[in-house]
Design an enzyme around this catalytic site. Structure first.
Site, PDB file in Angstrom:
ATOM      1  N   GLY A   1     -59.736  39.532  54.458  1.00  0.00           N
ATOM      2  CA  GLY A   1     -59.796  38.143  54.034  1.00  0.00           C
ATOM      3  C   GLY A   1     -61.215  37.643  53.864  1.00  0.00           C
ATOM      4  O   GLY A   1     -61.645  37.296  52.764  1.00  0.00           O
TER       5      GLY A   1
ATOM      6  N   ASN B   1     -68.761  33.354  62.420  1.00  0.00           N
ATOM      7  CA  ASN B   1     -68.585  32.284  63.408  1.00  0.00           C
ATOM      8  C   ASN B   1     -68.327  32.938  64.760  1.00  0.00           C
ATOM      9  O   ASN B   1     -67.302  33.586  64.973  1.00  0.00           O
ATOM     10  CB  ASN B   1     -67.401  31.394  62.997  1.00  0.00           C
ATOM     11  CG  ASN B   1     -67.173  30.237  63.976  1.00  0.00           C
ATOM     12  OD1 ASN B   1     -67.259  30.394  65.191  1.00  0.00           O
ATOM     13  ND2 ASN B   1     -66.878  29.067  63.438  1.00  0.00           N
TER      14      ASN B   1
ATOM     15  N   LYS C   1     -67.497  31.873  67.577  1.00  0.00           N
ATOM     16  CA  LYS C   1     -66.353  31.427  68.383  1.00  0.00           C
ATOM     17  C   LYS C   1     -65.039  31.990  67.836  1.00  0.00           C
ATOM     18  O   LYS C   1     -64.247  32.570  68.572  1.00  0.00           O
ATOM     19  CB  LYS C   1     -66.292  29.896  68.409  1.00  0.00           C
ATOM     20  CG  LYS C   1     -65.152  29.367  69.274  1.00  0.00           C
ATOM     21  CD  LYS C   1     -65.161  27.851  69.358  1.00  0.00           C
ATOM     22  CE  LYS C   1     -66.108  27.372  70.448  1.00  0.00           C
ATOM     23  NZ  LYS C   1     -66.019  25.918  70.674  1.00  0.00           N
TER      24      LYS C   1
ATOM     25  N   GLU D   1     -58.321  43.033  62.833  1.00  0.00           N
ATOM     26  CA  GLU D   1     -57.458  44.078  63.390  1.00  0.00           C
ATOM     27  C   GLU D   1     -58.137  45.014  64.378  1.00  0.00           C
ATOM     28  O   GLU D   1     -57.485  45.578  65.249  1.00  0.00           O
ATOM     29  CB  GLU D   1     -56.827  44.853  62.232  1.00  0.00           C
ATOM     30  CG  GLU D   1     -55.965  43.884  61.436  1.00  0.00           C
ATOM     31  CD  GLU D   1     -55.380  44.404  60.148  1.00  0.00           C
ATOM     32  OE1 GLU D   1     -54.333  45.037  60.213  1.00  0.00           O
ATOM     33  OE2 GLU D   1     -55.961  44.155  59.086  1.00  0.00           O
TER      34      GLU D   1
ATOM     35  N   GLY E   1     -54.405  31.280  61.290  1.00  0.00           N
ATOM     36  CA  GLY E   1     -54.764  30.863  62.640  1.00  0.00           C
ATOM     37  C   GLY E   1     -56.019  31.595  63.074  1.00  0.00           C
ATOM     38  O   GLY E   1     -56.473  31.502  64.212  1.00  0.00           O
ATOM     39  N   THR E   2     -56.588  32.316  62.110  1.00  0.00           N
ATOM     40  CA  THR E   2     -57.723  33.195  62.370  1.00  0.00           C
ATOM     41  C   THR E   2     -59.056  32.470  62.388  1.00  0.00           C
ATOM     42  O   THR E   2     -60.023  32.956  62.958  1.00  0.00           O
ATOM     43  CB  THR E   2     -57.790  34.254  61.264  1.00  0.00           C
ATOM     44  OG1 THR E   2     -57.690  33.565  60.006  1.00  0.00           O
ATOM     45  CG2 THR E   2     -56.651  35.239  61.372  1.00  0.00           C
TER      46      THR E   2
ATOM     47  N   LYS F   1     -68.069  42.487  57.860  1.00  0.00           N
ATOM     48  CA  LYS F   1     -67.034  43.492  57.627  1.00  0.00           C
ATOM     49  C   LYS F   1     -65.662  42.812  57.721  1.00  0.00           C
ATOM     50  O   LYS F   1     -65.160  42.272  56.755  1.00  0.00           O
ATOM     51  CB  LYS F   1     -67.178  44.649  58.615  1.00  0.00           C
ATOM     52  CG  LYS F   1     -68.348  45.571  58.261  1.00  0.00           C
ATOM     53  CD  LYS F   1     -68.482  46.732  59.228  1.00  0.00           C
ATOM     54  CE  LYS F   1     -69.546  47.723  58.741  1.00  0.00           C
ATOM     55  NZ  LYS F   1     -69.824  48.795  59.734  1.00  0.00           N
ATOM     56  N   GLY F   2     -65.073  42.791  58.873  1.00  0.00           N
ATOM     57  CA  GLY F   2     -63.741  42.204  59.032  1.00  0.00           C
ATOM     58  C   GLY F   2     -63.352  42.412  60.467  1.00  0.00           C
ATOM     59  O   GLY F   2     -63.669  43.448  61.064  1.00  0.00           O
TER      60      GLY F   2
HETATM   61 MO1  MOS Z   1     -52.640  43.195  58.539  1.00  0.00          MO
HETATM   62  S1  MOS Z   1     -51.222  44.100  59.783  1.00  0.00           S
HETATM   63  O1  MOS Z   1     -53.017  44.450  57.420  1.00  0.00           O
HETATM   64  O2  MOS Z   1     -51.682  42.070  57.652  1.00  0.00           O
END
Ligand code: MOS
Length: 710
Positions: free
Chosen positions: A515, A599, A601, A673, A473-474, A669-670
């Site tokens: 990811g 992206n 958005k 979280e 859903g990311t 990067k990412g």
């Molecule tokens: Mo994230 S809590 O490392 O799946």
């Protein structure tokens, strides 16, 4: 914009949409119901399994009486340790359901009914009578417990303790010191889509197909194959759409095993969907923490010592060692340093990953302490952080690949209007409301892991990009399409992405904010290889359909040379009601340095979602333990409070320009979280500024303020 394929030449790709605020390509499918989630896959002759959960926290099953359940029309089988298939090898004991008569936590699956309908299965599950021999249990995390132990490492593979210099001497000699304990409660992940699995065995039992809600199809495949004594190729996991996860779907939980066993037992497909209540038992949770922070500083406001000692819990049946003090190892400079983690082994469900495991609770403690220490040093909290900015990673001595903390603090201060802030607490009033502002730093490791991807030329001129990535859903469907189009230098419409299936090339899970970096690196490499082949073999004549290239990335060598982290600065404005003690958060601002944005958005949504979850952590979320019962009693959204729309005010998300090719070839990067990290501390710091009351125990509920408000 930079063409990924020639990072040294910096020629712009005419087709690049990297950074653009594109709508989700999967959006229309989702809002029209055309995106099929695990539970919705239609198969013939499907059955439904519903678990029976332990009503004791520790002991053994003395007897199971399934007669009444089996007598109910539509019931096909009752599974328990008496008749369930034996598992070959398990990845931790949590998934090893029905393998013995032992009960290790309240809510553990002790039996299950398989029936023609979900209603029948659920009704019959209540008719299964389980007799127990109960044993005394321990469910309470206590700092003074004699049984605390030091795990071999903390998640996923970090040293348990680190120490350099001499903390005690530094504390004894310092002009300013702090020694405080901060606590965070257990919290439960609650993705919108519950954990669901549909298991389908082939008639000969040689192949197993799982439609499953997870963060990584390959990890589920390998774990299930091992458990049931199958070769990995005998198992296929299909997971194109996931309705949220936040870490709770990163590994196999009991419902996956239950679906597979049920299907095996009745020789028909079987579906399992956890109820919201069951999600509080077997889908993992964030461990409660007790964190002691000690800081020492000179009169110049420079830290001379940082110590962070963590106590947290794990389960008797399986170890989970949260890396709570990890961020403290590199956030601020100080010659004397120490971090430790100690665990209590409790008769409780197994803790698991929950958005920014480690950094999230750990940075609540550190960033609250930094605020207290700034005040003790007579410094503005931003200035205090600037004075303690390290030039190199303080523990490893490595250079930072990029470190945008100072830029985020300064840009945040500018946007938030921090300069006008009077640091004195309890001064600003608006009627019966006390008003204050707070700041905290944010961080999360920037990593990537080996992944593979395949790019193929189709006869219609499109490119099929295949990778077993997961979109929780990311926005991964969209971001990976953008990365592929950029790398191939073709318009978006010519990229056909396939993800979420073990029939596709293996990839890192959607976890640890890895990811996009991991999958993107593999896609870029595959696209480069394909373009090279097209160039060499076809000399730019019409490319032949069917030509393809596969890339398999290894470990990122830069990870051995650089300290690689994302950073952010979180700002909060709060209002505390003098009469009721209730806290409102009219304004949050997060400024992040997270590498290149793919992206704008979906990135904003990720960061905004993280900050909202951080607000929820600050003010609402708490799994309440009943020590007698031996479990959390908050098992639904009536009792487990999460922030809703009315709790969330204006949330502003911004980022600074950053492009970190050490982390990934896209420069990204990412962002999954980091948004939650530091939010709770910013709010707690703002509550102090508003009221003069320091709450070191989350969540900041009104009972913790009311006695001290006048
Ligand atoms: Mo994230 S809590 O490392 O799946």
């Amino acid at each position: 914009m930079t063409n990924l394929l020639t990072p040294t030449k910096e020629t712009a790709s005419a087709n690049s949409t990297l950074g653009a605020a594109l709508d989700r390509i999967d959006g229309p499918k989702k809002v029209t119901g055309a995106a099929t989630y695990a539970y919705e896959h239609a198969v013939e002759h499907v059955t439904y399994a519903f678990p029976v959960q332990s009503t004791i926290a520790k002991g053994r099953i003395a007897a199971i009486d399934a007669r009444a359940a089996l007598a109910l029309p539509g019931v096909l089988a009752v599974l328990s340790h008496e008749n369930a298939p034996r598992l070959v090898a398990t990845d931790g004991a949590e998934m090893a359901i029905f393998q013995s008569d032992a009960v290790a936590y309240h809510g553990q699956f002790v039996a299950a009914v398989v029936a023609e309908t979900i209603e029948t299965a659920r009704q019959a599950a209540q008719l299964v009578t389980v007799h127990y021999e109960q044993q005394p249990h321990e469910a309470v995390l206590r700092a003074e417990s004699a049984d605390l132990y030091k795990p071999d490492h903390v998640n996923p593979f970090y040293e348990t303790d680190t120490e350099s210099g001499d903390i005690e001497t530094a504390l004894a000699q310092a002009a300013v010191t702090l020694d405080q304990t901060y606590t965070t409660p257990a919290e439960h992940n609650n993705p919108l889509e519950p954990h669901t699995t549909l298991a389908v065995w082939s008639d000969d039992g040689a192949h197993l197909t799982l439609y499953d809600a997870n963060q990584g199809a390959y990890r589920i495949r390998d774990t299930v194959a091992q458990a049931f004594g199958l070769a990995p190729e005998q198992v296929r996991v299909i997971s194109p759409y996931i309705g949220g996860a936040f870490g709770s779907k990163a590994r196999v939980h009991p419902q996956v095993v239950l679906a597979v066993m049920a299907a095996q037992m009745v020789r028909r497909p079987a579906k399992v969907a956890l109820t919201r209540q069951q999600m509080f038992s077997v889908a993992g949770y964030r461990t409660p923490t007790i964190q002691r922070i000690r800081l020492a500083a000179g009169a110049d406001g420079k830290l001379t010592a940082i110590a962070h000692d963590v106590i947290e819990q794990t389960a008797t049946i399986q170890e989970f060692a949260e890396q709570t003090a990890l961020a403290t190892r590199m956030m601020y400079a100080a010659p004397n340093r120490r971090t430790t983690h100690r665990l209590a082994r409790l008769d409780m469900p197994v803790p698991a990953f929950m958005r920014a495991p480690g950094e999230c609770p750990g940075m609540f403690a550190l960033e609250s302490a930094m605020d207290e220490m700034a005040l003790a040093c007579g410094l503005d909290p931003i200035e205090f952080r600037l004075r303690n900015e390290p030039q190199l990673d303080p523990e490893t001595g490595r250079p930072f690949s990029t470190r945008g903390l100072v830029a985020c603090l300064q840009e945040g201060a500018r946007r938030f209007g921090w300069q006008q802030r009077d640091p004195r607490p309890g001064l600003r009033r608006d009627g019966r409301w006390l008003v204050g502002t707070g700041v905290a730093a944010s961080t999360y490791p920037a990593r990537r892991r080996p992944s593979s991807a395949r790019v193929r030329v189709e006869s219609d001129g499109r490119y099929t990009v295949a990778i077993a990535a997961a979109d929780l859903g990311t926005g991964a469907w969209t971001a990976l399409t953008q990365i592929a189009a950029d790398a191939l230098d073709v318009p978006l419409a010519r990229v056909h992405l396939e993800i979420g299936d073990t029939a596709l090339p293996a990839a890192q899970i959607a976890g640890g904010s890895m990811g996009t970096t991991s999958w993107g690196a593999a896609i870029v490499e595959a696209a480069q290889a394909l373009r090279k082949r097209l160039h060499e073999e076809y000399h730019d004549i019409v490319p032949a359909a069917g030509l393809e290239a596969t890339a398999e990335t290894g470990d990122n060598p830069a990870a051995q040379q650089f300290a690689m982290h994302a950073y952010g600065a979180q700002f909060a404005e709060v209002r505390v009601n003098r009469d009721t003690g209730e806290v409102r958060v009219p304004r949050l601002l997060g400024v992040f340095a997270v590498g290149r944005i793919i992206n704008a958005k979906t990135a904003r949504s990720q960061l905004l979602g993280g900050m909202t979850m951080g607000l929820s952590m600050a003010l609402h979320e708490e799994s309440v333990l009943d020590p007698q019962f031996g479990d959390y009693v908050t098992h639904d959204f009536a009792s487990y409070h999460i922030a809703t729309n009315a709790d969330v005010g204006a949330v502003e998300v911004a980022w600074i320009d950053e492009d970190d090719r050490h982390v990934s070839p896209m420069g990204a990067k990412g962002i999954g979280e980091i948004g939650i990290v530091g939010t709770a501390a910013a709010i707690a710091n703002a509550v102090y500024h508003a009221t003069g009351i320091r709450v070191r125990d989350l969540p900041i509920t009104l009972d913790k303020l009311l006695p001290m408000l006048s």
